[in-house]
Motif scaffolding. Sequence first.
Motif, short mmCIF file in Angstrom:
data_model
loop_
_atom_site.label_atom_id
_atom_site.label_comp_id
_atom_site.label_asym_id
_atom_site.label_seq_id
_atom_site.Cartn_x
_atom_site.Cartn_y
_atom_site.Cartn_z
N HIS A 1 0.81 -1.21 0.00
CA HIS A 1 0.00 0.00 0.00
C HIS A 1 0.85 1.27 0.00
N GLN A 2 1.85 1.34 0.88
CA GLN A 2 2.68 2.54 0.98
C GLN A 2 3.45 2.81 -0.31
N ASN A 3 3.99 1.77 -0.93
CA ASN A 3 4.73 1.94 -2.18
C ASN A 3 3.80 2.31 -3.33
N ALA A 4 2.57 1.80 -3.32
CA ALA A 4 1.61 2.19 -4.35
C ALA A 4 1.28 3.67 -4.24
N LEU A 5 1.16 4.16 -3.00
CA LEU A 5 0.94 5.60 -2.80
C LEU A 5 2.10 6.40 -3.36
N LEU A 6 3.32 5.97 -3.06
CA LEU A 6 4.50 6.68 -3.55
C LEU A 6 4.56 6.67 -5.08
N ALA A 7 4.24 5.53 -5.68
CA ALA A 7 4.26 5.43 -7.14
C ALA A 7 3.32 6.45 -7.77
N GLY A 8 2.12 6.57 -7.21
CA GLY A 8 1.16 7.54 -7.74
C GLY A 8 1.59 8.98 -7.52
N MET A 9 2.07 9.29 -6.32
CA MET A 9 2.47 10.67 -6.01
C MET A 9 3.66 11.11 -6.86
N PHE A 10 4.65 10.24 -6.99
CA PHE A 10 5.83 10.61 -7.76
C PHE A 10 5.53 10.72 -9.25
N ALA A 11 4.53 9.98 -9.72
CA ALA A 11 4.17 10.03 -11.14
C ALA A 11 3.47 11.33 -11.50
N VAL A 12 2.68 11.89 -10.57
CA VAL A 12 1.86 13.07 -10.90
C VAL A 12 2.46 14.37 -10.41
N LYS A 13 3.55 14.34 -9.66
CA LYS A 13 4.05 15.56 -9.04
C LYS A 13 4.46 16.63 -10.04
N ASP A 14 4.83 16.23 -11.26
CA ASP A 14 5.25 17.22 -12.25
C ASP A 14 4.08 17.82 -13.03
N VAL A 15 2.89 17.25 -12.89
CA VAL A 15 1.74 17.76 -13.65
C VAL A 15 0.64 18.30 -12.74
N ALA A 16 0.88 18.32 -11.43
CA ALA A 16 -0.14 18.79 -10.49
C ALA A 16 0.50 19.72 -9.47
N HIS A 17 -0.29 20.70 -9.01
CA HIS A 17 0.18 21.61 -7.96
C HIS A 17 0.02 21.01 -6.57
N CYS A 18 -0.99 20.15 -6.41
CA CYS A 18 -1.20 19.48 -5.13
C CYS A 18 -1.78 18.09 -5.39
N ILE A 19 -1.54 17.21 -4.43
CA ILE A 19 -1.92 15.80 -4.60
C ILE A 19 -2.67 15.34 -3.36
N VAL A 20 -3.80 14.70 -3.56
CA VAL A 20 -4.57 14.11 -2.47
C VAL A 20 -4.47 12.59 -2.59
N THR A 21 -4.14 11.92 -1.51
CA THR A 21 -4.09 10.46 -1.49
C THR A 21 -5.24 9.95 -0.62
N MET A 22 -5.88 8.89 -1.09
CA MET A 22 -6.99 8.29 -0.34
C MET A 22 -7.14 6.83 -0.74
N ASP A 23 -7.83 6.06 0.09
CA ASP A 23 -8.09 4.66 -0.23
C ASP A 23 -9.30 4.55 -1.15
N ALA A 24 -9.44 3.40 -1.79
CA ALA A 24 -10.50 3.20 -2.77
C ALA A 24 -11.80 2.74 -2.15
N ASP A 25 -11.84 2.49 -0.85
CA ASP A 25 -13.02 1.86 -0.24
C ASP A 25 -14.14 2.85 0.13
N LEU A 26 -13.92 4.14 -0.08
CA LEU A 26 -14.91 5.20 0.19
C LEU A 26 -15.27 5.32 1.67
N GLN A 27 -14.45 4.78 2.55
CA GLN A 27 -14.71 4.96 3.98
C GLN A 27 -14.34 6.37 4.43
N ASP A 28 -13.34 6.95 3.80
CA ASP A 28 -12.98 8.35 4.08
C ASP A 28 -13.93 9.27 3.31
#
Length: 334
Positions: free
Chosen positions: A79-106
């Motif tokens: 899970h933690q590495n998947a978060l990092l993969a997503g954040m590092f992939a989009v950091k050059d095309v986004a001003h801010c990044i929100v991370t969340m789980d897919a289960d819609l509990q948050d």
Amino acid sequence: MTILAIVVPCYNEEDILPETIEQLRALRQQLIDEQLISSESKIVFVDDGSRDRTWSIIYKACLRHEEVKGIKLAGNAGHQNALLAGMFAVKDVAHCIVTMDADLQDDIYVVREFVCKFHEGYDIVYGVRRKRDVDSYMKRWTAETFYRMMNRIGVKLIYNHADYRLMSRRAVEALQQFREVNMFLRGVVPLLGFPSAAVYYDRKERKAGVTKYPLMKMMRFAFDGLTSFSMMPIRFVSLLGFCSFFVSVLFAIYVLFLKMTGHTQTGWTSLILSIWLVGGLQLMAIGLVGEYIGKVYKEAKQRPRYIVDIDLLHWPMMASCDGEERLKKLSDFL
């Protein structure tokens, strides 16, 4: 205008993923209508080596909706590495990044408050649960105990915060400088030191699927976090060793006193108990030392934390194709 990227790690989430995609698309459009974010904002799903139809659902959503992007990891990186993969992939095309789980509990609509805090100048915004009523008693008790213990030994954690947060581009770039393989994000992010704020919300019941963090996995995760940030466990074992040595000295003095007064009695109970006690302490100490040595071993190998199999976020032809042409070119690419 602020470009937002929502990063969602997914592992075997086929039951809930279609609804997650639709709700996040509706949230994105709402924020665009309120002129809080740019129309270039994206929703990025990271498939962490799922064994069900998760990637197929992400792939089809990418075909239908340009704002939805997908990244497929070559295997289950965690899970933690998947978060990092997503954040590092989009950091050059986004001003801010929100991370969340897919289960819609948050509560996804808290993202609006995240973005408002970002506009106020905060680089990190934590989503903090008001209470944990939807968790079982055991999970709630162990989680609260973990947060209290970590804070007492000097590890700066945000109480009742998981991985629901907003980070600015410069915060993610600073995070990328941390090279450790055993990345414990809940402990590392507060170390960045950028201006931060907290937004409180109520956690919901899981609508579909099953939790990917049962009790035993949560306990392993907590132990990894503890040993990644503190030497306290190994020092505690050292303290137990000193205490055991002190007790054995007192016991030796007591036995010597009995011998001198002629009150010695033959027996093996005390001897066996002493052997078991000392042997148990030694095994525990060796195991704990081994845990730290194992972490050093993993860090010394410097293996990549994750390997990307398919990256639809940076595929250059996605934006210029529509309809059947887009489907054909994407199929050829895959």
